[in-house]
Design a protein around this motif. Structure first.
Motif, mmCIF file in Angstrom:
data_model
loop_
_atom_site.group_PDB
_atom_site.id
_atom_site.type_symbol
_atom_site.label_atom_id
_atom_site.label_comp_id
_atom_site.label_asym_id
_atom_site.label_seq_id
_atom_site.Cartn_x
_atom_site.Cartn_y
_atom_site.Cartn_z
ATOM 1 N N PHE A 18 -2.869 0.378 -64.171
ATOM 2 C CA PHE A 18 -3.655 1.498 -63.657
ATOM 3 C C PHE A 18 -3.026 2.829 -64.070
ATOM 4 C CE2 PHE A 18 -4.055 4.859 -60.489
ATOM 5 C CZ PHE A 18 -5.423 5.070 -60.528
ATOM 6 N N MET A 19 -1.715 2.956 -63.897
ATOM 7 C CA MET A 19 -1.030 4.206 -64.242
ATOM 8 C C MET A 19 -1.091 4.458 -65.751
ATOM 9 S SD MET A 19 -0.207 5.596 -61.458
ATOM 10 C CE MET A 19 0.764 6.928 -62.144
ATOM 11 N N THR A 20 -0.983 3.416 -66.552
ATOM 12 C CA THR A 20 -1.083 3.569 -68.008
ATOM 13 C C THR A 20 -2.458 4.097 -68.395
ATOM 14 O OG1 THR A 20 0.491 1.771 -68.341
ATOM 15 C CG2 THR A 20 -0.905 2.358 -70.216
ATOM 16 N N ILE A 21 -3.495 3.518 -67.817
ATOM 17 C CA ILE A 21 -4.858 3.966 -68.112
ATOM 18 C C ILE A 21 -5.078 5.388 -67.607
ATOM 19 C CG2 ILE A 21 -7.300 3.553 -67.547
ATOM 20 C CD1 ILE A 21 -6.531 0.517 -67.531
ATOM 21 N N ALA A 22 -4.581 5.683 -66.406
ATOM 22 C CA ALA A 22 -4.748 7.031 -65.838
ATOM 23 C C ALA A 22 -4.060 8.081 -66.709
ATOM 24 C CB ALA A 22 -4.206 7.080 -64.411
ATOM 25 N N LEU A 23 -2.856 7.787 -67.182
ATOM 26 C CA LEU A 23 -2.157 8.745 -68.045
ATOM 27 C C LEU A 23 -2.883 8.906 -69.371
ATOM 28 C CD1 LEU A 23 1.603 7.959 -67.416
ATOM 29 C CD2 LEU A 23 0.361 10.038 -66.827
ATOM 30 N N ARG A 24 -3.478 7.839 -69.869
ATOM 31 C CA ARG A 24 -4.222 7.923 -71.127
ATOM 32 C C ARG A 24 -5.456 8.806 -70.950
ATOM 33 N NH1 ARG A 24 -5.051 8.492 -76.094
ATOM 34 N NH2 ARG A 24 -6.049 6.882 -77.274
#
Length: 171
Positions: A18-24
């Protein structure tokens, strides 16, 4: 048979992705130069997802399992990005040309929300005064602005860490 830490492993993996997608989506470029609001946001996010990762298990082992899962996933993701162009393209932004042979790319500057003042500051740090002196100016994948000058005898590259934008460059 129920593995007692399986729930923590699944929760930690879900939070990581989730955090990876949010940062992307919200832009890794903003993380290149953290200001006070960014640090507060990171601290609040880490506090808010802690319970999502470990659930009711607040033991030392529960926290260590969650941290270990995050380290392992991060290690695997980095290996996949190194070995696979697909994963690398999926997770990393591409460098963006801002100035080429003294000509500004106004569409890129506007889309990336890079102000005239930021460009001028990066140029001054390189010892350049005019846009025409810039052979190539790039916004790198880590959020820095790189400049290669037109001066053949003083050809060097510098990096400028982006700060939060206050103005958008107008056409």
């Amino acid at each position: 048979m129920h593995f007692p830490y399986l729930d923590i492993i699944i929760r930690s993996a879900a939070v990581y992705f989730f955090m990876t997608i949010a940062l992307r989506i919200f832009g890794k470029k903003e993380l290149s130069q953290l200001n006070t609001a960014d640090v507060i946001l990171i601290l609040l996010i880490s506090n808010s997802v802690q319970n999502a990762m470990v659930g009711p298990d607040t033991s030392l082992w529960g926290g260590l399992v969650a941290a270990l899962v995050l380290f392992i996933i991060n290690f695997i993701i980095k290996k996949l990005m190194h070995r696979s162009k697909f994963f690398s393209d999926l997770l990393l932004d591409k460098p963006e040309v801002l100035i080429h042979n003294g000509k500004l790319d106004f569409k890129a500057l506007s889309r990336l929300d890079i102000s005239h003042d930021e460009l001028k500051e990066a140029m001054r740090e390189h010892g350049l005064e005019h846009f025409t002196d810039v052979k190539l100016c790039m916004l790198e994948i880590d959020g820095t602005i790189s400049i290669i000058s037109e001066d053949k005898k003083n050809l060097k590259q510098t990096h400028y860490k982006r700060k939060h934008n206050h103005k958008i460059l107008k056409k």
